[in-house]
Design an enzyme around this catalytic site. Structure first.
Site, PDB file in Angstrom:
ATOM      1  N   ASP A   1      -1.351  -1.311   6.270  1.00  0.00           N
ATOM      2  CA  ASP A   1      -1.391  -0.985   7.624  1.00  0.00           C
ATOM      3  C   ASP A   1      -2.859  -0.580   7.994  1.00  0.00           C
ATOM      4  O   ASP A   1      -3.296  -0.334   9.202  1.00  0.00           O
ATOM      5  CB  ASP A   1      -0.386   0.201   8.132  1.00  0.00           C
TER       6      ASP A   1
ATOM      7  N   ASP B   1       1.005  -1.190  -0.056  1.00  0.00           N
ATOM      8  CA  ASP B   1      -0.007  -0.090   0.023  1.00  0.00           C
ATOM      9  C   ASP B   1       0.725   1.106  -0.168  1.00  0.00           C
ATOM     10  O   ASP B   1       1.991   1.109   0.437  1.00  0.00           O
ATOM     11  CB  ASP B   1      -0.851  -0.137   1.376  1.00  0.00           C
TER      12      ASP B   1
ATOM     13  N   ASP C   1      -6.755  -2.593   4.314  1.00  0.00           N
ATOM     14  CA  ASP C   1      -5.939  -3.695   3.858  1.00  0.00           C
ATOM     15  C   ASP C   1      -6.084  -5.096   4.442  1.00  0.00           C
ATOM     16  O   ASP C   1      -5.536  -6.003   3.621  1.00  0.00           O
ATOM     17  CB  ASP C   1      -4.508  -3.450   4.136  1.00  0.00           C
TER      18      ASP C   1
END
Length: 776
Positions: free
Chosen positions: A664, A465, A668
């Protein structure tokens, strides 16, 4: 003085009574009753122990917290098998599958009771083995003790020395061997008990009933015995077990070191300003505690007074202390460097970050890697095969061996049973996983389960990400651009009002930016968040929305003309968001999230380690590509929703890729769960951590580098251990059976077989312990 409780029934009628604040028992109040004053109240105690406990922490017991803690306490320590983690018991004992002694779920200080007991039995067995060796082999060094005292008396002395060793010292071996047969799970103890038992029983018959043997077996002095072999085998097995237990204890050093980070006491600050050191286990949520310079922070808390720098390297791995002021969080186990802080406890006991780290490492130590299935399959057929080989060796020597054939047959069968013990095979995988879990914790890589660690070694594709993973995760407002009549300040006020209801990092940046610029805060009604697109609501009676181009499409607004301005911002690595008011496109706000200092180096190293790096982000394509170009990322997937990340992982896995996902955020979590290996940044959301197999405490991609190196080293170590164990058993069994005797005239002694068996286990453990020093 012993702690004695007095029940209400033992108190005379009419006597004054009080409740002991420590243990909760009813106490008869009299001249001799122990008592103490606190907060203008008198408290009475049933014993000196309760009296001392109260004086150590009077506020805790006077406030009644002790009884609440007593009701919530766990039943006690639970015990598990280091090789079969599915076995969990409320008390110590032996594993019904492999016979190994159960270990506490969390390592405790000091040596284990089994280590202390086995050490004592080892020295007693060794003390008996020395005179037995002198009696049987003294002639080899010109010490013919047997000739001096006579063969028959020597045999009786051997029996007297061997019997307590076999029947008492070796009793744990026979009990485990019996359990293995009863549970239909043959293991190393099956072979040891059969080998030692056979040697001992044969020797008893040879000593007391020599007439049962043919004349050629008596060798002029009587039938040969194996009392010394049985005792030396027991002693050598104890040596191996003690070395193994000591080595296994060392694998828990990392957890004990983590536990030692928390202080044993915390300095409680009462409302009247009084301070005293209270036991750490008595700290409750809301307590105010003083942390003096050089002290460890006792629990997770918030600073309420003072200013200092705190060494958080145990969490982040970064050696630079972090400045702390009122309102900042502090983590238990970190070190206060210079100033004095007053903190308010937020999470205590098992809820602290340190306790959760310890629990995660402990769980990893008990988890099973898939490669261990190979060792389990081999072990399940290995023991019956060895017993069959021992029986065949006995029969072969009895039929074709030289005189005295029976003596040679017993020696060969016992040697096969002893040398083939599969202890090394069973230890090969769990000892490496245990050591790796501890080493990972020291490097800020928490292993949730062994399977994730093994898969990490095979990963060839890493999906990351952007926000909070590649970047700091603390974006800053950079631009406010009006596209109509609305002024920039009013535009920012609308954007901030909408984002006050959101928990997204970009929202926080807009609100903080508005506050910094002195914009008056407003509230939004009818607030609604649309996943992956933006937010909308009503501000000061006006309908408003903020989000990406997809959000504008939902509102049926044409953002084409504004795209050029937005793209210019995105090419600078900024995230541009459109603001709509009363059904019209009103402006753009832009936010930039600084890239972490370590990210570029981490990605270069990941490429060197053979990983392809893909960035999957909900951000715009231009912004994502600008960040990717700076970092050298292989591929960019921008504008993806949470389900898109999961679909991307599914597609990559379908094409044969082994995928790791690092993220995080709450968004996700589905992707982390879908990946072969989910890697949660420890600075992120709890749900992300729960969905992942690995957690990086430092919160940056260098943790992924360390995890990859640790996984590779661990899998290599496991394969080495399995190779040593397989090769050792494959070579040792034929030699013990006497395969080399026709060529060399050499027959392996049962004592040498016992020494070799112990050495194999110790060598596997020693190899696994090398992981403690692996460079990450």
């Amino acid at each position: 003085m012993e702690h004695q409780h007095h029940s209400a029934a033992a108190i005379p009628d009419g006597a004054l009574t009080a409740i002991d604040p420590v243990c909760g028992m009813t106490v008869a109040v009299g001249p001799e009753t122990r008592k103490a004053q606190f907060a203008d109240k008198t408290f009475h105690f049933c014993s000196a122990k309760c009296d001392a406990a109260f004086k150590e922490d009077p506020w805790f017991y006077a406030s009644g917290h002790a009884q609440g803690r007593k009701a919530a306490q766990l039943t006690g320590t639970t015990w598990t098998c280091p090789m079969h983690p599915q076995i969990i018991r409320d008390a110590p004992g032996n594993c019904p599958i492999c016979g190994m002694a159960l270990e506490p779920m969390l390592p405790t200080g000091g040596p284990s009771p089994e280590l202390a007991e086995f050490t004592r039995r080892m020295w007693i067995s060794a003390a008996a083995a020395v005179p037995l060796i002198v009696l049987t082999m003294g002639e080899l060094v010109n010490l013919p003790v047997r000739d001096w005292i006579g063969h028959r008396l020597a045999s009786y002395i051997e029996f007297a020395l061997a019997t307590p060793i076999v029947l008492w010292a070796a009793a744990p071996f026979f009990l485990r061997g019996r359990d293995s047969i009863k549970n239909r799970s043959p293991n190393m103890w099956t072979l040891i008990s059969l080998g030692v038992g056979a040697a001992y029983l044969y020797s008893i018959v040879a000593t007391f009933l020599p007439g049962l043997f043919p004349e050629e077996y008596r060798m002029g002095h009587g039938v040969g015995t194996y009392f010394e072999a049985a005792v030396v085998i027991v002693a050598l097995i104890f040596v191996g077990q003690v070395l193994e237990l000591r080595a296994r204890e060392r694998t828990g050093d990392a957890i004990r070191a983590l536990l030692d980070l928390a202080p044993k006491t915390a300095r409680r600050v009462l409302e009247d300003g009084t301070e005293y050191d209270a036991p750490l286990e008595n700290v409750v949520e809301g307590d105010r505690l003083r942390v003096r310079p050089g002290d460890s922070v006792p629990v997770d808390a918030t600073v309420v007074d003072g200013r200092s720098s705190v060494d958080e390297s145990m969490i982040t791995g970064e050696p630079v202390p972090v400045e702390k002021v009122p309102g900042d969080p502090v983590t238990g186990g970190t070190i206060n460097k210079n100033g004095s802080l007053v903190i308010e406890a937020r999470r205590v006991g098992a809820d602290t970050v340190l306790s959760q780290i310890v629990e995660m490492v402990s769980n990893a130590r008990r988890s099973r890697a898939p490669i261990q299935g190979l060792a389990d399959q081999v072990s399940s057929v290995f023991v019956p095969t060895v017993v069959a080989i021992a029986a065949l060796a006995f029969a072969a020597w009895l039929v074709w061996g030289p005189d005295p054939a029976l003596v040679f047959a017993v020696a060969a069968a016992v040697s096969v049973l002893i040398i083939a013990c599969p202890c090394a095979l069973g230890l090969a995988t769990p000892i490496s996983i245990t050591t790796a879990a501890g080493r990972g914790a020291q490097a800020g890589v928490l292993i949730k389960d062994a399977e994730a660690l093994e898969r990490m070694a095979a990963v060839d594709t890493l999906i990351v990400d952007k926000t909070g993973t590649l970047t700091e995760g603390r974006p800053k407002l950079t631009d406010v651009i009006s596209l109509g009549d609305m002024g920039e300040e009013d535009l920012l006020a609308v954007a901030a009002a909408l984002e006050r209801g959101s928990e997204h990092p970009l929202a926080e940046a807009i609100v903080e930016g508005a506050t910094f610029r002195g914009v008056e805060m407003q509230s939004a009604a009818d607030f609604e968040a649309i996943t992956g697109k933006g937010v909308q609501g009503t501000v000061q009676g006006r309908t408003a929305a903020l989000g990406n181009a997809a959000m504008m499409t939902v509102l049926e607004l044409d953002s084409t003309l504004a795209e050029a301005r937005a793209n210019a911002l995105r090419s600078e690595g900024k995230t541009a968001m459109f603001v709509a008011v009363d059904g019209r496109l009103a402006g753009i706000v832009a936010v930039a999230d600084p890239i972490k200092a370590s990210t570029a180096e981490a990605i270069r190293t990941l490429h060197q380690l053979g990983l392809r790096v893909i960035m999957a982000t909900g951000d715009n394509q231009r912004t994502a590509e600008a960040v990717a170009a700076r970092l050298g990322i292989d591929e960019v997937r921008a504008g993806v929703l949470p389900e898109d990340k999961k679909n991307l992982i599914d597609a990559l896995r379908k094409d044969g890729a082994v995928v790791a996902m690092a993220g995080d955020g709450v968004n996700d979590a589905p992707a982390l769960a879908a990946a072969d290996v989910g890697i949660a940044m420890g600075t992120g959301a709890d749900v992300a951590v729960e969905s992942a197999g690995l957690t990086l405490l430092g919160g940056d991609l260098m943790g992924v580098v360390r995890a990859r190196r640790l996984a590779k080293a661990t899998l290599r170590n496991i394969k080495q251990n399995l190779f040593f164990a397989f090769v050792y058993n494959a070579a040792g069994v034929p030699i013990a059976a006497g395969l080399l005797y026709p060529l060399t005239g050499m027959l392996l002694s049962p004592m040498i077989a016992a020494a070799a068996m112990s050495l194999s286990s110790v060598s596997v453990i020693a190899n696994a312990l090398r992981l403690r020093r692996v460079a990450l």
